[in-house]
Design an enzyme around this catalytic site. Structure first.
Site, PDB file in Angstrom:
ATOM      1  N   GLU A 130     -17.421 -20.802  33.038  1.00  0.00           N
ATOM      2  CA  GLU A 130     -17.841 -20.533  31.670  1.00  0.00           C
ATOM      3  C   GLU A 130     -17.302 -19.162  31.300  1.00  0.00           C
ATOM      4  O   GLU A 130     -17.863 -18.134  31.678  1.00  0.00           O
ATOM      5  CB  GLU A 130     -19.374 -20.577  31.564  1.00  0.00           C
ATOM      6  CG  GLU A 130     -19.967 -21.939  31.870  1.00  0.00           C
ATOM      7  CD  GLU A 130     -19.559 -23.006  30.880  1.00  0.00           C
ATOM      8  OE1 GLU A 130     -19.112 -22.657  29.772  1.00  0.00           O
ATOM      9  OE2 GLU A 130     -19.674 -24.197  31.206  1.00  0.00           O
ATOM     10  N   CYS A 135     -20.728 -14.399  24.120  1.00  0.00           N
ATOM     11  CA  CYS A 135     -19.419 -15.026  24.345  1.00  0.00           C
ATOM     12  C   CYS A 135     -19.038 -16.012  23.244  1.00  0.00           C
ATOM     13  O   CYS A 135     -17.860 -16.294  23.057  1.00  0.00           O
ATOM     14  CB  CYS A 135     -19.390 -15.723  25.704  1.00  0.00           C
ATOM     15  SG  CYS A 135     -20.647 -17.006  25.902  1.00  0.00           S
TER      16      CYS A 135
END
Length: 480
Positions: free
Chosen positions: A224, A258
């Site tokens: 991720e 993010c």
């Protein structure tokens, strides 16, 4: 190094500091202790108790690390983790059930199914920006799937790391769970060991290191990662609505998210309307002096503060731009007249800075997006659903938001993950369970009725060949 003495702590050793822990967890998995649904549910309930019993302690830790308000800690960390625990507990038995699959005529008397079995010993390496959420949400999936888990929180978010290291192991069965501490050196030592699955959240640069280490053991990974998330704003928009939504998602957690919009693409005409709307929104959200706002956090570390302050020299500051090194404070900032070659457009910002770049058309915006690496998230704002759909259809990203920001992160029904440089693999809800499970194809046949199998054995007559082709053909059923 982790937990209390005798409770999952990792012994210090110059040669191999994690060897004993890895061996202990692997031996536990071999006993089958983690496989029963009752054991998995007990661990999940214990994780839920950890969140409930230590809510204030976790809020204090997050305030220490990122100056998060208690409400923001609840909203983006504690509640989302609890929701994942509750969903896994409600759904565990259905997730674990064997999944029947279609059969062809040759296997009509057999049992064909997919069994979801645990991988074994999994390693979860978590980041600092949402140090509870991005640590525990993968952990929920790993425990629900029946794995033993080695957990490494980020050493940068020290307050949260301390709680996870000292308190969490008291709730979970330490024969099959351990927390380890350390920085890059310890992480590299950890990655020398063979794990059955590695789940990493962080930067693409470190993701490559993790994947390289995993490749030595052919260990599967979920990465991720991050990237520069575009936000296209069409001329056919209400500027104030766009400003409200974009500003909240850009400056939430001080921009250290993010999936936050990393830059805006819009026409010069829209920019003229959007900048004052953003100024109005920022003032309404954080007051005339954002530094004193209880709803605006701080940059995680001195290193990241200096990096972000350097990005303020890109383009021209239209809003904000103030900073205070002693407080690691950077004001909510908007940059204009930004060139594609400037540093702020070359790296993921990960802070409260929002550059605006001008494009002349939707086609130019799409071309700009497609010339760059595929982002973790992509956003489009327009009153025209056709425009939003065009951006969706003509680009690729891990996630997409039309006239919305990252609210999809609150949906456990939605898979989350990147594509290309922004990552690989998916999690949240059942996707987490599936990520940490080996999907094992199984065919069980009875030991008798051997006469029926004669058709598939040589020597093959013309009639046998024709019959087998027909039986295995697409009109019969799925080809084996």
């Amino acid at each position: 190094m982790a937990g209390k003495e005798g409770k999952g702590a990792v012994k210090d050793s110059r040669i191999n500091p994690f060897e004993d822990t890895v061996q202990r967890l692997r031996e536990t998995f071999r006993t089958g202790r983690t496989r029963p649904a009752e054991f998995r549910a007990a661990q999940l309930r214990a994780l839920g108790r950890f969140l409930q019993d230590n809510k204030q302690l976790l809020q204090e830790a997050l305030a220490q690390d990122l100056k998060k308000s208690a409400f923001e800690s609840d909203l983006s960390e504690i509640i989302l983790c609890q929701n994942e625990v509750d969903l896994a507990l409600r759904s565990l038995h259905s997730w674990m059930k064997d999944e029947p699959v279609a059969r062809n005529l040759l296997t009509q008397l057999d049992s064909a199914f997919i069994r979801k079995e645990p991988f074994g010993l999994v390693l979860i390496i978590a980041p600092w920006n949402y140090p509870l959420n991005l640590t525990l949400v993968p952990l929920v999936g790993a425990l629900a799937a029946g794995n033993c888990v080695m957990l490494k929180p980020s050493e940068i978010s020290q307050g949260t790391e301390k709680v996870l290291t000292e308190v969490l192991p008291q709730y979970l069965d330490q024969s099959c769970f351990a927390v380890v501490q350390g920085g890059p050196k310890e992480a590299q030592q950890l990655l020398q060991h063979k794990f059955d699955y590695i789940f990493f959240t962080g930067s693409p640069r470190v993701g490559k290191i993790v994947m390289t280490a995993a490749a030595k053991h052919l260990t599967p990974v979920t990465l991720e990662l991050g990237g520069k998330n575009p936000c296209y704003v069409d001329d056919n928009c209400d500027p104030q609505t766009v400003a409200n939504r974009v500003a909240w998602f850009r400056y939430f957690n001080t921009g250290q998210t993010c999936v936050a919009p990393d830059y805006i693409l819009c026409s010069p005409m829209m920019q003229e309307k959007l900048v004052p709307a953003l100024q109005s929104t920022i003032t309404r959200f954080y007051g005339e002096d954002p530094r004193s706002s209880p709803d605006l956090g701080r940059i995680i570390s001195e290193k990241h503060f200096q990096r972000l302050r350097g990005l303020l020299s890109s383009g021209r500051v239209a809003i904000g731009g103030q900073s205070d090194e002693s407080d690691r404070y950077i004001a909510p900032t908007v940059l204009v007249d930004v060139a594609e070659t400037e540093p702020v457009m070359q790296e993921e910002i990960f802070g409260p800075i929002l550059p605006i770049m001008n494009v002349r058309s939707l086609d130019e915006a799409v071309d700009f997006i497609n010339r760059r690496e595929k982002p973790l998230a992509l956003y489009a704002f327009s009153r025209s659903q056709q425009v939003v759909n065009q951006v969706l259809d003509r680009t690729s990203s891990g996630s997409f938001g039309g006239n919305e920001g990252f609210m999809y992160m609150t949906l456990s029904s939605m898979p989350f993950g990147g594509v290309g440089l922004s990552g690989m693999g998916r999690y949240h809800g059942k996707f987490s369970f599936d990520t940490f499970s080996n999907h094992r194809g199984c065919l069980l046949s009875c030991s008798g009725l051997e006469k029926l199998n004669d058709i598939r054995y040589p020597p093959y007559s013309d009639w046998n060949k024709q019959l087998i082709r027909w039986v295995l053909g697409p009109k019969s059923c799925t080809l084996l």
